[in-house]
Design a protein around this motif. Structure first.
Motif, PDB file in Angstrom:
ATOM      1  N   ASN A 124       0.720  -1.157   0.064  1.00 20.77           N
ATOM      2  CA  ASN A 124      -0.115   0.004  -0.060  1.00 20.77           C
ATOM      3  C   ASN A 124       0.841   1.101   0.051  1.00 20.77           C
ATOM      4  O   ASN A 124       0.387   2.351   0.347  1.00 20.77           O
ATOM      5  CB  ASN A 124      -0.933   0.059   1.168  1.00 20.77           C
ATOM      6  CG  ASN A 124      -0.305   0.080   2.441  1.00 20.77           C
ATOM      7  OD1 ASN A 124       0.896  -0.198   2.579  1.00 20.77           O
ATOM      8  ND2 ASN A 124      -1.177   0.016   3.444  1.00 20.77           N
ATOM      9  N   LYS A 139      -4.973   7.249  -3.428  1.00 22.81           N
ATOM     10  CA  LYS A 139      -5.789   6.561  -4.249  1.00 22.81           C
ATOM     11  C   LYS A 139      -5.667   4.949  -3.912  1.00 22.81           C
ATOM     12  O   LYS A 139      -6.586   4.093  -3.836  1.00 22.81           O
ATOM     13  CB  LYS A 139      -5.969   6.706  -5.496  1.00 22.81           C
ATOM     14  CG  LYS A 139      -6.611   7.818  -6.133  1.00 22.81           C
ATOM     15  CD  LYS A 139      -6.989   7.710  -7.501  1.00 22.81           C
ATOM     16  CE  LYS A 139      -7.591   8.856  -8.049  1.00 22.81           C
ATOM     17  NZ  LYS A 139      -6.756   9.895  -8.518  1.00 22.81           N
ATOM     18  N   ARG A 191      -6.655   3.758  -0.279  1.00 25.23           N
ATOM     19  CA  ARG A 191      -8.042   3.714  -0.029  1.00 25.23           C
ATOM     20  C   ARG A 191      -8.675   2.361  -0.847  1.00 25.23           C
ATOM     21  O   ARG A 191      -9.841   2.232  -0.283  1.00 25.23           O
ATOM     22  CB  ARG A 191      -8.951   4.917  -0.641  1.00 25.23           C
ATOM     23  CG  ARG A 191      -8.347   6.108   0.125  1.00 25.23           C
ATOM     24  CD  ARG A 191      -9.133   7.230   0.173  1.00 25.23           C
ATOM     25  NE  ARG A 191      -8.898   8.356   0.968  1.00 25.23           N
ATOM     26  CZ  ARG A 191      -8.999   9.971   0.800  1.00 25.23           C
ATOM     27  NH1 ARG A 191     -10.042   9.950  -0.210  1.00 25.23           N
ATOM     28  NH2 ARG A 191      -8.372  10.549   1.519  1.00 25.23           N
ATOM     29  N   ARG A 192      -7.832   1.621  -1.565  1.00 23.16           N
ATOM     30  CA  ARG A 192      -8.436   0.667  -2.325  1.00 23.16           C
ATOM     31  C   ARG A 192      -7.980  -0.649  -1.609  1.00 23.16           C
ATOM     32  O   ARG A 192      -8.297  -1.922  -1.929  1.00 23.16           O
ATOM     33  CB  ARG A 192      -8.067   0.661  -3.524  1.00 23.16           C
ATOM     34  CG  ARG A 192      -8.687   1.438  -4.617  1.00 23.16           C
ATOM     35  CD  ARG A 192      -7.788   1.503  -5.931  1.00 23.16           C
ATOM     36  NE  ARG A 192      -7.448   0.066  -6.161  1.00 23.16           N
ATOM     37  CZ  ARG A 192      -8.424  -0.669  -6.963  1.00 23.16           C
ATOM     38  NH1 ARG A 192      -9.515  -0.259  -7.388  1.00 23.16           N
ATOM     39  NH2 ARG A 192      -8.056  -2.048  -7.333  1.00 23.16           N
ATOM     40  N   GLU A 207     -13.953   9.298   1.289  1.00 21.73           N
ATOM     41  CA  GLU A 207     -14.315   8.951  -0.281  1.00 21.73           C
ATOM     42  C   GLU A 207     -15.404   9.795  -0.503  1.00 21.73           C
ATOM     43  O   GLU A 207     -15.981   9.710  -1.604  1.00 21.73           O
ATOM     44  CB  GLU A 207     -14.390   7.348  -0.368  1.00 21.73           C
ATOM     45  CG  GLU A 207     -13.131   6.641  -0.362  1.00 21.73           C
ATOM     46  CD  GLU A 207     -12.355   6.802  -1.870  1.00 21.73           C
ATOM     47  OE1 GLU A 207     -12.593   6.135  -2.568  1.00 21.73           O
ATOM     48  OE2 GLU A 207     -11.479   7.897  -1.686  1.00 21.73           O
ATOM     49  N   PRO A 255     -12.848  -2.358  -0.151  1.00 25.16           N
ATOM     50  CA  PRO A 255     -11.553  -2.594  -0.920  1.00 25.16           C
ATOM     51  C   PRO A 255     -11.521  -4.034  -1.516  1.00 25.16           C
ATOM     52  O   PRO A 255     -11.931  -5.050  -0.657  1.00 25.16           O
ATOM     53  CB  PRO A 255     -10.731  -2.278   0.125  1.00 25.16           C
ATOM     54  CG  PRO A 255     -11.073  -2.762   1.362  1.00 25.16           C
ATOM     55  CD  PRO A 255     -12.749  -2.589   1.441  1.00 25.16           C
TER      56      PRO A 255
END
Lengths: 205, 242
Positions: free
Chosen positions: B50, B74, B77-78, B105, B156
Motif C-alpha cells: 500500500n 488512491k 483507499r482501495r 471517499e 476494498p
C-alpha cells in the motif's frame, strides 16, 4: 488618595492584561504553526528549537536591553515589551506543539496514513485534536510566565503593574510593591486555573 | 487474475538489507500468508503493497501497475489495513472509526451509516450498543473487530493484515480467526496476512510464503507445507509438534 490608588490599580491592571494579551496572541499565532512545521521538517528542529531556547536563557532584563537599540522592533515603549514577551513565550508553545504532535501514538498515525488520509487530514483530524491538551499546556505555561515577566515592562516605559513594583522598590514603599504584585499574582492564578480547565476539557479521556 | 506482484524486490535501509530479491504473486481471491520470524522482512513486504514503503530495487505491482506510479492516497483507499496495535482513533466513536474511509471517499451520511451498521452487525457488535462508544470502552478483541470492520468499510478488493491477532488471548484469537474465515467466505476478498504463527498460517492461508532473512524460502499451499524440506520450514514445523 485611596480612590486614586484603586483607579491606578485598575488602569495598570488593564494595561498589563493588554500587554499579555497582545504578546500571547502573537506567540500563539507564530508558535503553533512553527510547531506544526517542525513536526514535518526534522532538519529545521535544531535551528528553531535552538533559537527559541537561547531566547529563553537570556535574562529578561538583558533581553529588553538588547532590544532597545534595534530599529523598528526596539526603542522605548510597549512595542519592545511585546517583542520580548513573544520571544519568551515562543519556546513552550512551539515545543509543546511539536512534542504533542509527535507524541500521538505511532499506530494511530500509521493507520491514518494507511487508510489513505492526506497529510492535511492526518494533521487536522488526528494529530491536532490529540495533541490539543499538550499544546494547551504549553500555552498555559507561557501565559503564566508572561504575566510575571510583563512586570519588567515598566522599566522601559511599557507600563503595566510593574510601574507599582519599581516605584515601590525605589521609594521603599511596601504598599506600592503589593499594589503591583498582588494583582499580577491573581491574574497569573486565574490564567493558570482557566487555561488548565480548557486543557482538561480538551483531553479525550 | 494477479492482484499483487513482487518483481525482484529488495529493500535496504541504512546499509541494512531487509528484503532480498523477492518475487511473489497473489491472485484474486487468495489468502497469502507471509510467514517468518521477527526481522524476516514480512512486515516490510506488506507495507510495500500500500505504498507505505517503496522498494530500493525491483517493483511491486498492484493491479498490474507499479506502486510508484499510483497516487498513494488512491492506492491506500482501495486497500484495507489491519495492524496488531489496531490504531483506532481514540477521539472518534466506533461508528466514526469504521466509517472513516467511506467519509474520506465522500459517501453520503446515509450510505456510511448503513455500511457501518452492516459491518458492526456482521462482526457481532450490535450497532445500537457499539456505534456511539469510544475505543477505550472496548476490550482488546472488540477493538480488533472494529479494526477489521474499518478495513472492510469502503469495500476494498484487497486487505492487508499485520499480525492482527497477535496481542489477543488464545481463546479470543481463535474466535477472531474463525470470524476471519467466515468473513472471507462472505466478502470474497483477497488478503495478505503476516504472522509468525505456523498454526495460524495453516488455518487461514490458501498459500504460505515463508521468509527468512529477507529472502523467500518456500511457497506452498497449507496442505503441502508439511512436506517442505528447507531448514527454516523444518524449524517452524518443529513448533507444531509440542
Amino acid at each position: 488618595m485611596r480612590s486614586d490608588l484603586w483607579s491606578e490599580i485598575l488602569q495598570l491592571t488593564a494595561e498589563h492584561l493588554l500587554l499579555v494579551l497582545y504578546a500571547m496572541t502573537l506567540a500563539i499565532a507564530m508558535g503553533v504553526p512553527l510547531g506544526i512545521y517542525l513536526s514535518r521538517k526534522e532538519a529545521a528542529r535544531p535551528w528553531l528549537l535552538g533559537f527559541a531556547s537561547v531566547m529563553q536563557t537570556i535574562p529578561s532584563l538583558a533581553l529588553f536591553g538588547f532590544l532597545i537599540p534595534i530599529p523598528f522592533i526596539g526603542g522605548i515603549g510597549k512595542r519592545t515589551v511585546i517583542v520580548a514577551l513573544v520571544l519568551y513565550a515562543l519556546l513552550p508553545i512551539l515545543r509543546n506543539t511539536f512534542v504533542g504532535i509527535l507524541g500521538v501514538e505511532a499506530a494511530i498515525c500509521e493507520s491514518a496514513v494507511a487508510m489513505g488520509m492526506t497529510d492535511g487530514q492526518l494533521l487536522r483530524q488526528v494529530q491536532l485534536p490529540l495533541a490539543a491538551p499538550t499544546i494547551m499546556a504549553g500555552i498555559r505555561v507561557a501565559t503564566v510566565t508572561t504575566i510575571g515577566t510583563a512586570t519588567i515592562a515598566a522599566l522601559i516605559g511599557g507600563g503595566g503593574l510593574g510601574v507599582f513594583i519599581f516605584r515601590g522598590v525605589s521609594s521603599l514603599d511596601t504598599a506600592q510593591i503589593l499594589a503591583g504584585a498582588v494583582p499580577a499574582a491573581l491574574i497569573a492564578l486565574a490564567a493558570d486555573g482557566g487555561l488548565g480547565w480548557v486543557e482538561r476539557k480538551l483531553s479525550p479521556a | 487474475m494477479t492482484l499483487v506482484e513482487f518483481r525482484g524486490v529488495s529493500y535496504e535501509i541504512a546499509g541494512r538489507s531487509i528484503l532480498r530479491d523477492l518475487s511473489l504473486s497473489v491472485e484474486a481471491g487468495e489468502t497469502l500468508v507471509l510467514l517468518g520470524r521477527s526481522g524476516s522482512g514480512k512486515t516490510t513486504a506488506l507495507k510495500m503493497i500500500n505504498g507505505m514503503l517503496f522498494p530500493t530495487r525491483g517493483q511491486v505491482l498492484v493491479d498490474a501497475r507499479p506502486t510508484t506510479d499510483w497516487d498513494p492516497i488512491k492506492l491506500r483507499r482501495r486497500i484495507g489495513y489491519v495492524i496488531q496495535e489496531v490504531g483506532l482513533f481514540p477521539h472518534f466513536t466506533i461508528g466514526d472509526n469504521v466509517g472513516l474511509v467511506p467519509k474520506l471517499e465522500g459517501w453520503s451520511a446515509a450510505d456510511i451509516e448503513n455500511r457501518v451498521n452492516l459491518l458492526l452487525d456482521r462482526l457481532g457488535m450490535p450497532p445500537a450498543d457499539f456505534r456511539l462508544r469510544y475505543p477505550r470502552q472496548l476490550s482488546g478483541g472488540q477493538r480488533q473487530r472494529v479494526g477489521v470492520a474499518r478495513a472492510l468499510a469502503a469495500d476494498p478488493p484487497l486487505l492487508l493484515f499485520d499480525e492482527p491477532f497477535g496481542a489477543l488471548d488464545p481463546v479470543m484469537r481463535l474466535e477472531l480467526q474463525q470470524q476471519f474465515l467466515s468473513l472471507r467466505r462472505d466478502f470474497q476478498k483477497t488478503s495478505i496476512f503476516v504472522t509468525h504463527d505456523l498454526r495460524e498460517a495453516l488455518l487461514l492461508g490458501s498459500k504460505i510464503a515463508l521468509l527468512t532473512g529477507g529472502r523467500l524460502d518456500a511457497v506452498a499451499p497449507p496442505q503441502e507445507f508439511r512436506r517442505v524440506r528447507t531448514d527454516e520450514a523444518r524449524a517452524f514445523l518443529a513448533c507444531l509438534d509440542n
